[in-house]
Design an enzyme around this catalytic site. Structure first.
Site, short mmCIF file in Angstrom:
data_model
loop_
_atom_site.label_atom_id
_atom_site.label_comp_id
_atom_site.label_asym_id
_atom_site.label_seq_id
_atom_site.Cartn_x
_atom_site.Cartn_y
_atom_site.Cartn_z
N ARG A 160 14.19 79.61 34.26
CA ARG A 160 13.86 80.65 33.28
C ARG A 160 13.02 80.16 32.11
O ARG A 160 12.52 80.98 31.34
CB ARG A 160 15.15 81.31 32.77
CG ARG A 160 15.97 81.97 33.87
CD ARG A 160 15.21 83.05 34.61
NE ARG A 160 16.01 83.68 35.66
CZ ARG A 160 15.61 84.69 36.40
NH1 ARG A 160 14.41 85.20 36.24
NH2 ARG A 160 16.40 85.20 37.33
N ARG A 212 31.23 101.64 27.91
CA ARG A 212 32.26 102.63 28.29
C ARG A 212 33.26 102.72 27.16
O ARG A 212 33.79 103.77 26.85
CB ARG A 212 33.01 102.18 29.55
CG ARG A 212 32.16 102.08 30.77
CD ARG A 212 33.01 101.67 31.96
NE ARG A 212 33.85 102.77 32.41
CZ ARG A 212 34.90 102.62 33.22
NH1 ARG A 212 35.23 101.43 33.66
NH2 ARG A 212 35.60 103.66 33.59
N LEU A 226 26.92 72.29 32.65
CA LEU A 226 25.59 71.73 32.41
C LEU A 226 24.70 71.75 33.66
O LEU A 226 23.51 72.07 33.57
CB LEU A 226 25.72 70.29 31.87
CG LEU A 226 24.43 69.54 31.60
CD1 LEU A 226 23.55 70.26 30.59
CD2 LEU A 226 24.72 68.12 31.11
N TRP A 257 19.23 87.83 33.94
CA TRP A 257 20.15 86.73 33.57
C TRP A 257 21.38 86.71 34.48
O TRP A 257 21.85 85.64 34.87
CB TRP A 257 20.55 86.97 32.11
CG TRP A 257 21.02 85.82 31.31
CD1 TRP A 257 21.81 84.78 31.71
CD2 TRP A 257 20.75 85.60 29.92
NE1 TRP A 257 22.06 83.96 30.66
CE2 TRP A 257 21.42 84.43 29.55
CE3 TRP A 257 20.02 86.30 28.96
CZ2 TRP A 257 21.38 83.93 28.26
CZ3 TRP A 257 19.99 85.81 27.67
CH2 TRP A 257 20.65 84.63 27.32
C1 LIG Z 1 10.40 83.68 38.47
C2 LIG Z 1 11.51 84.36 39.20
C3 LIG Z 1 11.26 85.51 39.93
C4 LIG Z 1 12.29 86.17 40.60
N1 LIG Z 1 12.02 87.31 41.33
C5 LIG Z 1 13.03 87.96 41.94
C6 LIG Z 1 12.79 89.17 42.69
O1 LIG Z 1 11.69 89.63 42.76
N2 LIG Z 1 13.84 89.80 43.26
C7 LIG Z 1 15.12 89.29 43.21
O2 LIG Z 1 16.04 89.89 43.75
N3 LIG Z 1 15.37 88.14 42.53
C8 LIG Z 1 14.37 87.48 41.89
N4 LIG Z 1 14.65 86.34 41.19
C9 LIG Z 1 16.02 85.86 41.14
C10 LIG Z 1 16.21 84.67 42.11
O3 LIG Z 1 16.01 85.06 43.46
C11 LIG Z 1 17.65 84.11 41.97
O4 LIG Z 1 18.57 85.12 42.31
C12 LIG Z 1 17.94 83.67 40.57
O5 LIG Z 1 16.90 82.87 40.06
C13 LIG Z 1 19.24 82.87 40.56
O6 LIG Z 1 19.01 81.65 41.23
P1 LIG Z 1 20.15 80.87 41.96
O7 LIG Z 1 20.74 81.73 43.05
O8 LIG Z 1 19.61 79.55 42.37
O9 LIG Z 1 21.18 80.65 40.73
P2 LIG Z 1 22.74 80.81 40.61
O10 LIG Z 1 23.21 82.14 41.06
O11 LIG Z 1 23.08 80.37 39.23
O12 LIG Z 1 23.31 79.76 41.59
C14 LIG Z 1 23.13 78.35 41.34
C15 LIG Z 1 23.21 77.66 42.67
O13 LIG Z 1 24.53 77.84 43.19
C16 LIG Z 1 24.47 78.03 44.59
N5 LIG Z 1 25.04 79.36 44.89
C17 LIG Z 1 25.46 80.30 44.01
N6 LIG Z 1 25.98 81.34 44.65
C18 LIG Z 1 25.89 81.07 45.97
C19 LIG Z 1 26.21 81.77 47.14
N7 LIG Z 1 26.78 82.96 47.14
N8 LIG Z 1 25.95 81.19 48.32
C20 LIG Z 1 25.38 79.97 48.40
N9 LIG Z 1 25.04 79.25 47.32
C21 LIG Z 1 25.28 79.80 46.12
C22 LIG Z 1 23.02 77.91 44.99
O14 LIG Z 1 22.75 76.58 45.34
C23 LIG Z 1 22.29 78.24 43.73
O15 LIG Z 1 21.00 77.67 43.65
C24 LIG Z 1 13.63 85.66 40.53
C25 LIG Z 1 13.87 84.50 39.79
C26 LIG Z 1 12.85 83.86 39.13
C27 LIG Z 1 13.16 82.63 38.32
#
Ligand SMILES: Cc1cc2nc3c(=O)[nH]c(=O)nc-3n(C[C@H](O)[C@H](O)[C@H](O)COP(=O)(O)OP(=O)(O)OC[C@H]3O[C@@H](n4cnc5c(N)ncnc54)[C@H](O)[C@@H]3O)c2cc1C
Length: 320
Positions: free
Chosen positions: A191, A96, A181, A82
């Protein structure tokens, strides 16, 4: 650690999701969008259309005007997935500062399955009752034992921040989690998907219930354009362009022209004699006789004119 509050949605065996607070809803999205388009107020029926337009065109910032704050309790291994969603504000129960409670996740027998051979991140296939029992017992055994050692270390005065490291990741934790949202929909999209792990999907589905209630138009648009929408890569489009016969595209285009005509008529009723010219103006090719036959069949769907025109444009681009 909290017991399950009355207004919460129970998740897994001891967890929950509870909407603590929400700021705004569909109205806040529309209000923000109208600032950028320089318009004041408009009818509720137009609000839905505007929200759908924004979602379709990935104009996302108005969706960030709506905020949700949840109180959630979940196993640590679920929390671990999450927290990867970085845009949220989180405040978590501290092991802690406070003592852990003897609350561990034990999977229901139907959720104990084999490692999927097809999906390296999934489970599949029925496990025997005997093996299910064994898994359950191991979960219980390791949880009990680790908690016993944790309590012993605590009683001996060992720092809680160190003693907690004995505890396994099926221990429950809880937090307040706040997000807007746009990012919440992104979270739910990832998820609640069938590829996500069952244990986090349960929590995501529970949060989706709050979104449906607080911003129903946005939820509907998200389902229609993001969850159920299809996007084609350049390569896929190339294949469609090469292989879709023009006559198939022409047939669909013809249907769209009828739908645009019916939708325009629905929005602003025309006299009978104005209908065929209106249809022709939209690019309709049928004769007046055929037009009347089809029009009178009552089979023409009404939709959103702008969306239908966009679809027409997309389809036309596939023609050779
Ligand atoms: C089915 C599934 C399998 C997965 N397997 C793995 C795995 O094996 N190993 C692993 O490490 N992770 C895994 N993940 C996690 C995945 O890689 C993402 O880290 C996670 O889903 C969060 O996605 P997000 O970065 O789009 O979301 P958020 O962190 O909520 O970000 C939302 C959006 O904000 C933008 N954003 C946020 N932060 C930044 C930043 N620093 N730079 C640029 N843009 C940003 C991006 O557009 C991003 O899409 C998995 C996820 C899923 C759903």
């Amino acid at each position: 650690m909290s017991n399950i509050p009355e207004d919460a949605i129970k998740c897994l065996d001891k967890g929950f999701v509870r909407l603590v607070d929400a700021m705004g809803g569909d109205d806040a999205i529309v209000q923000a969008a109208r600032v950028s388009y320089g318009k004041g107020t408009a009818k509720v029926s137009q609000d839905r259309g505007l929200i759908r337009y924004l979602m379709r065109h990935r104009h996302t910032t108005p969706f960030e005007m709506v905020e949700f704050k949840f109180h959630c309790k979940m196993p640590i291994f679920v929390a671990r997935q999450w927290v990867r969603h970085r845009t949220a504000n989180i405040n978590e129960y501290s092991l802690r500062y406070s003592e852990a409670r003897d609350e561990f996740y034990f999977p229901d027998p139907e959720n104990i399955q084999f490692q999927s051979a097809l999906n390296k991140q999934g489970r599949l296939g029925e496990v025997s009752d005997e093996l299910k029992m064994k898994v359950r017992n191991y979960f219980e055994e390791i949880s009990d034992k680790s908690f016993e050692i944790y309590s012993e270390l605590n009683d001996a005065g060992v720092a809680r921040e160190l003693a907690r490291a004995i505890l396994p990741v099926n221990l429950y934790t809880e937090w307040y989690w706040k997000n807007d949202l746009h990012n919440l929909l992104h979270f739910i999209g990832l998820r609640s998907d069938s590829h996500a792990q069952y244990e986090i999907r349960v929590f995501s589905d529970a949060m989706a219930e709050s979104v449906k209630a607080v911003a129903p138009f946005a939820w509907e648009a998200y389902q229609d354009y993001v969850v159920s929408g299809l996007r084609f890569s350049r390569i896929e489009q190339g294949l469609l362009e090469q292989n879709l016969p023009d006559r198939v595209i022409e047939d669909i285009l013809e249907d769209i022209v009828y739908q645009i005509t019916a939708s325009l008529h629905n929005n602003k009723p025309r006299e009978d004699h104005e209908l065929f010219p209106l249809y022709q103006k939209q690019g309709g090719q049928d004769s007046e006789e055929d037009f009347k036959l089809k029009w009178d069949s009552g089979e023409i769907l009404v939709g959103n004119v702008r969306e239908l025109r966009e679809f027409k444009e997309k389809l036309s681009s596939l023609k050779n």
